[in-house]
Write an enzyme that holds these catalytic residues in place. Structure first.
Site, PDB file in Angstrom:
ATOM      1  N   SER A  14     -18.390  46.055   1.333  1.00  0.00           N
ATOM      2  CA  SER A  14     -18.604  46.647   2.659  1.00  0.00           C
ATOM      3  C   SER A  14     -17.487  46.324   3.634  1.00  0.00           C
ATOM      4  O   SER A  14     -17.412  46.933   4.708  1.00  0.00           O
ATOM      5  CB  SER A  14     -19.930  46.154   3.246  1.00  0.00           C
ATOM      6  OG  SER A  14     -20.987  46.606   2.443  1.00  0.00           O
TER       7      SER A  14
ATOM      8  N   GLU B  34      17.095   2.117 -19.443  1.00  0.00           N
ATOM      9  CA  GLU B  34      17.911   3.140 -20.097  1.00  0.00           C
ATOM     10  C   GLU B  34      19.113   2.580 -20.846  1.00  0.00           C
ATOM     11  O   GLU B  34      19.527   3.134 -21.858  1.00  0.00           O
ATOM     12  CB  GLU B  34      18.409   4.153 -19.045  1.00  0.00           C
ATOM     13  CG  GLU B  34      17.313   4.878 -18.286  1.00  0.00           C
ATOM     14  CD  GLU B  34      16.487   5.789 -19.180  1.00  0.00           C
ATOM     15  OE1 GLU B  34      17.015   6.236 -20.222  1.00  0.00           O
ATOM     16  OE2 GLU B  34      15.305   6.026 -18.854  1.00  0.00           O
TER      17      GLU B  34
END
Lengths: 305, 677
Positions: free
Chosen positions: B371, B89
């Site tokens: 069902s 960086e």
């Protein structure tokens, strides 16, 4: 100046360019640039200035925004917790169930220990108490040692009471209807008025000795139904002079107003008698009244029915 | 020539004037701009002081931190990570004062002369300033303000403080903020123990956490790791050989979510619930302590059962592996386990992979239960029509007239009709024609009323077919509804949060575990008895075949064209619902074209989960109400079973329903109570 306009003659130009001041200025400039590259003095000056004015600048930007949200959120939570603690404190200090109920808004609740709930329960008129929950059930829960707390929640239509196990599982829940809650609220009323000032009593006011004579004529069960906690009357300081019976029944109970004279001051203590017991006493009183009208005259005819 | 010179001279002085004005303007702009610059907090560590909201399981285990940061001092971070970050960086971080002059010049040259390339020159301090105060909007004004704040930070704080603040707040993706959290998420270890390859991988992520997410794009992340290692070698932190060796080293990422309780879908529910009650800001910024109902062990088993069940289903359905991350190409599943006597949700799985799709099928997926809905119908029929489990109905083709529409003609799953049978048998074998006759007798509103009393809240259409589960419900609703049967008719609202405290431990709310009787205990038991037979001899015998032998009851459900397969079952203590199906509502059929039923798709997952969840648990029977009597009856005629007749079926009858059977035993013509047709 003329010689400078003659570009074929470069001498004047070179004299100017290579003049001493230029030779002095260039190194200064170069030194400035080099020192900035090496020492970062420009950044330091700006940085130092910004540090100096930091306190005068606004708390703006993402981190401050987050801070504000955190603060607002904490305040909101703090208020919730404080309100809840206030209810709990009030509930812990309450001497009657009515005090607990009156401090709660609909939807709010308060947690009581089982012991505290039992204390409050014992102060409720037995009729209302039995309607809420049987004392024998409370005894059973107490003996089983599973019941540790009671949660009271005020609802739009009364009060919900949850008897809880340690893990908050409900052992028993019951609803106290709004009418009974209202009755609880009135139960402890001690007004600084006379019976005539209370509209609902105006039709039935009796001398104390006549009221208690009629009461004595009733069976024990009726007397208990009418005055569930006679010890409260024994505790009062002053002379009981008159007793009134309310025209209104509420949730199976009728207010009985006991007027107490102490010195020049009159007070009325409100009790709640079960409606069936009050009706029996009234019949008895009204029967005696019709008898007494002939003998004792109108001054004793407090009841106009 | 004179004129030319005059112009030149004028231009020179004009230039001087412009430069002077520009300088003055810049000075004014500077002083105006800095007035509105954000104040820098003192101390800088204040930026990470937000208390996190903590979510705990029922066992006390911490499930999740929301907001807040897991911060570490620099000396608790692996030095190679710090080197990797600086090399990548801002390699002149230790020497500059907020601005890297050389990098600015280089960036200018690159941006000017190499078209298509954009190079930034932000230092770590500038990035910190940007992250703390500014948006990600690309404007010159924002850049200038960011630069000014960076200079102030440099002037006020030591480099180590700046670096510490930076590494503790940068985002690494997948919700990891700060190096400590990232290290634990990606490698399952503290930041201090990061090796060179791991540190290089992590240091490469902040540039684009999503693009380089190693869980999803491992190769891309590896390429970025190589860039970081090369930078470290270039800067001189490591040699080229070390960089190469580190790159060749095998990286072992922790499995996504491993080690953490696997309750992502559950936590989503908790968060939604909390946000509805307290608002998003309170949840994310106030530092609440939330104690939930989740049992991490049950949850882990639930996840495993659903995932392994779905993998098997993939094989049965022959879903090609090539579909990869396309979630809609795979069948999905959901499982909810609810504690019967409280309504506490103990486990909740909303899909096969939360990382793949956050859509929570346990709550949001209102699919037809088929069902699986019949128990509500049967309860209503037993209660409203006075029927009993031995009542005889005839399984035959029926047409239920519907005013203004064509008649409803339900079909049996088998396509065949068996003639007379008792109600218990009809439920056990999920006979649709008899269910249709029942709803015709009691009306759809009675079925809906019963379902509501069980706790179903989803909209239900008042049509006869509602009895066969044509209105959508969620697995959570089904699990909670069936729990009402396990408790003998006491309905508990399902819930996920037991208690909420503020950051200092003051209670904000606590759950009162109350239920209310909504069902008749005896009728509820009759239904339980019928549903027990579903597992023992009906459509869900697979549960027994798979080794789950404790007392339990349940019901399968399969919708038309096999779009949904359900099984909801319960023991006296736990009610569990499982659903499987495709998100896009496609039919589930195997290689032979046979459909996937609740029995094939959902019941095995249920059995697998319940086998683990109840391992070692004592055998507990359902409580039988005092007025229940058991009678063996002929499942066809409903008559009391005779020793010489066909095998009887045991039915649970209430005392008032025994009369007919007593008379049968007296030798009279049998007339089972309340039958039909």
């Amino acid at each position: 100046m003329q010689e400078l306009t003659d570009i074929k003659n470069l001498r004047p130009w070179s004299v100017r360019v290579f003049a001493a001041p230029v030779f002095m200025l260039a190194p200064v400039l170069l030194a400035l640039i080099a020192s900035e590259m090496k020492l970062n003095w420009a950044e330091r000056i700006v940085g130092a200035y910004l540090v100096a004015v930091n306190e005068d600048r606004p708390e703006s930007g993402a981190i401050w925004e987050k801070g504000r949200k955190t603060q607002a959120a904490r305040m909101a939570v703090d208020k919730l917790a404080s309100d809840r603690e206030a209810h709990q404190r009030m509930a812990r200090n309450a001497g009657t169930l009515n005090e607990v109920v009156s401090a709660l808004a609909p939807g709010q609740g308060a947690m009581l220990s089982a012991e505290h709930f039992r204390e409050l329960y014992q102060k409720i008129p037995s009729g209302i108490a039995a309607e809420m929950i049987s004392p024998f059930d409370l005894l059973r829960f107490t003996s089983e040692k599973r019941w540790t707390r009671a949660y009271l929640e005020k609802t739009a239509d009364g009060l919900m009471v949850y008897l809880l196990e340690p893990n908050n599982q409900v052992l028993r829940q019951f609803r106290v209807p709004a009418a009974s809650v209202a009755l609880l609220a009135r139960r402890s009323d001690m007004t600084s008025q006379s019976l005539e000032d209370l509209v609902s009593f105006q039709n039935r006011i009796y001398p104390a000795e006549r009221f208690f004579a009629a009461l004595a004529a009733l069976p024990e069960e009726d007397r208990r139904g009418l005055i569930p906690q006679p010890e409260r009357l024994l505790d009062v300081s002053g002379q009981i002079t008159r007793v009134g019976i309310s025209d209104e029944a509420l949730a199976g109970f009728v207010d009985v107003g006991v007027e107490i004279q102490s010195g020049a001051q009159r007070r009325v203590l409100l009790l709640q008698g079960q409606d069936w017991a009050v009706w029996r006493l009234r019949s008895l009183l009204e029967g005696k009244l019709s008898k007494s009208r002939g003998g004792k005259g109108s001054q004793e005819a407090y009841s106009a029915q | 020539m004179t004129v030319w010179f005059s112009w030149l001279r004028a231009a020179f002085y004009a230039g001087l004037l412009v430069i002077g004005l520009a300088t003055a303007g810049l000075m004014i702009a500077f002083f105006v701009t800095v007035r509105d610059l954000p104040r820098v907090p003192e101390p800088l560590s204040r930026i990470i002081e937000t208390p996190p909201t903590e979510i705990y399981a029922a066992t006390g285990e911490r499930l999740m931190l929301i907001g807040g940061r897991e911060t570490v001092p620099l000396n608790r971070v692996s030095p190679v990570f710090i080197q990797a970050v600086i090399a990548t960086e801002d390699h002149r971080f230790w020497s500059h004062h907020g601005i890297d002059h050389l990098r600015i010049v280089k960036a200018l040259l690159v941006n000017l002369f190499q078209s298509g390339r954009v190079e930034g020159a932000s230092t770590i301090t500038q990035q910190l300033a940007k992250n703390l105060f500014f948006s990600f909007q690309r404007t010159y004004q924002r850049k200038f303000r960011e630069l000014a704040v960076a200079l102030q930070i440099e002037a006020r704080y030591a480099k180590s403080e700046i670096l510490e603040a930076y590494i503790n707040q940068i985002a690494f993706g997948v919700g990891a903020h700060g190096v400590e959290q990232a290290s634990r998420v990606f490698f399952g270890k503290p930041a201090l123990q990061l090796s060179l390859p791991e540190a290089a991988l992590l240091a490469g992520l902040p540039k684009s956490p999503t693009r380089y997410n190693p869980f999803r794009h491992f190769e891309r992340a590896r390429e970025r790791q190589k860039v970081v290692l090369d930078r470290m070698a270039t800067v001189g932190y490591i040699s080229a050989g070390e960089a190469e060796r580190a790159y060749q080293e095998r990286l072992t990422l922790r499995a996504p979510g491993a080690g953490a309780p696997s309750g992502d879908y559950f936590i989503d529910v908790v968060l939604k619930d909390l946000e509805e009650r307290y608002g998003s800001d309170v949840v994310h910024h106030a530092g609440l302590k939330v104690f939930t109902t989740l049992d991490p062990q049950l949850q882990a088993w639930a996840v495993e059962s659903v995932q392994s069940g779905l993998v098997k289903l993939d094989q049965v359905l022959r879903v090609p592996a090539a579909v990869g991350g396309d979630s809609s190409a795979h069948p999905q599943g959901a499982l909810v386990a609810v504690e019967a006597h409280s309504g506490a949700v103990r486990a909740l799985v909303g899909g096969r992979d939360h990382a793949e799709t956050e859509f929570n099928r346990a709550l949001q997926n209102n699919r037809q239960p088929g069902s699986g809905f019949k128990p509500f119908l049967y309860y209503a029929a037993l209660e409203k029509a006075g029927l009993n489990p031995a009542a005889v109905f005839v399984d035959r083709k029926v047409a239920i007239p519907i005013p203004g529409q064509t008649a409803w003609v339900p079909r049996n799953f088998s396509g065949e009709h068996e003639g007379p049978m008792i109600l218990k048998r009809a439920l056990v074998h999920s006979v649709n024609s008899i269910a249709a006759q029942l709803v015709d007798r009691i009306g759809p509103n009675a079925v809906i009323d019963a379902a509501r009393r069980f706790g179903i809240k989803s909209p239900l259409a008042p049509v006869p077919s509602v009895a066969l589960g044509t209105s959508g419900v969620s697995p959570l609703e089904m699990a909670a509804a069936f729990a009402s049967l396990a408790t003998g008719g006491i309905q508990h609202e399902p819930f996920t949060i037991r208690r909420v405290e503020d950051s200092s431990g003051r209670i904000l709310e606590e759950r009162i575990l109350s239920g209310r009787r909504t069902l008749d205990a005896s009728i509820a038991y009759q239904l339980v008895d019928m549903m027990r037979a579903v597992l023992d001899e009906g459509t869900a015998t697979v549960v027994r075949q798979l080794g789950f032998q404790l007392p339990a009851a349940g019901k399968t459900g399969t919708t038309d064209d096999f779009n949904d397969a359900w099984f909801t079952g319960f023991t006296p203590t736990l009610s569990v619902c499982v659903w499987v199906g495709f998100d896009r509502g496609m039919s589930m059929r195997d290689g032979q074209g046979r459909g996937i039923t609740g029995s094939r798709g959902a019941a095995p997952i249920w059995a697998d989960f319940m086998r683990r969840a109840t391992e070692g648990a004592p055998r507990r029977e359902f409580v039988v109400p005092s007025d229940i009597r058991f009678v063996q009856v002929n499942p066809v005629s409903g008559h009391p079973a005779m020793p010489w007749g066909p095998r009887g079926m045991e039915v649970a009858l209430r005392e008032g329903q025994l009369g007919a059977f007593v008379s049968v035993s007296d030798g009279r013509e049998p007339s089972p109570t309340g039958g039909g047709n």
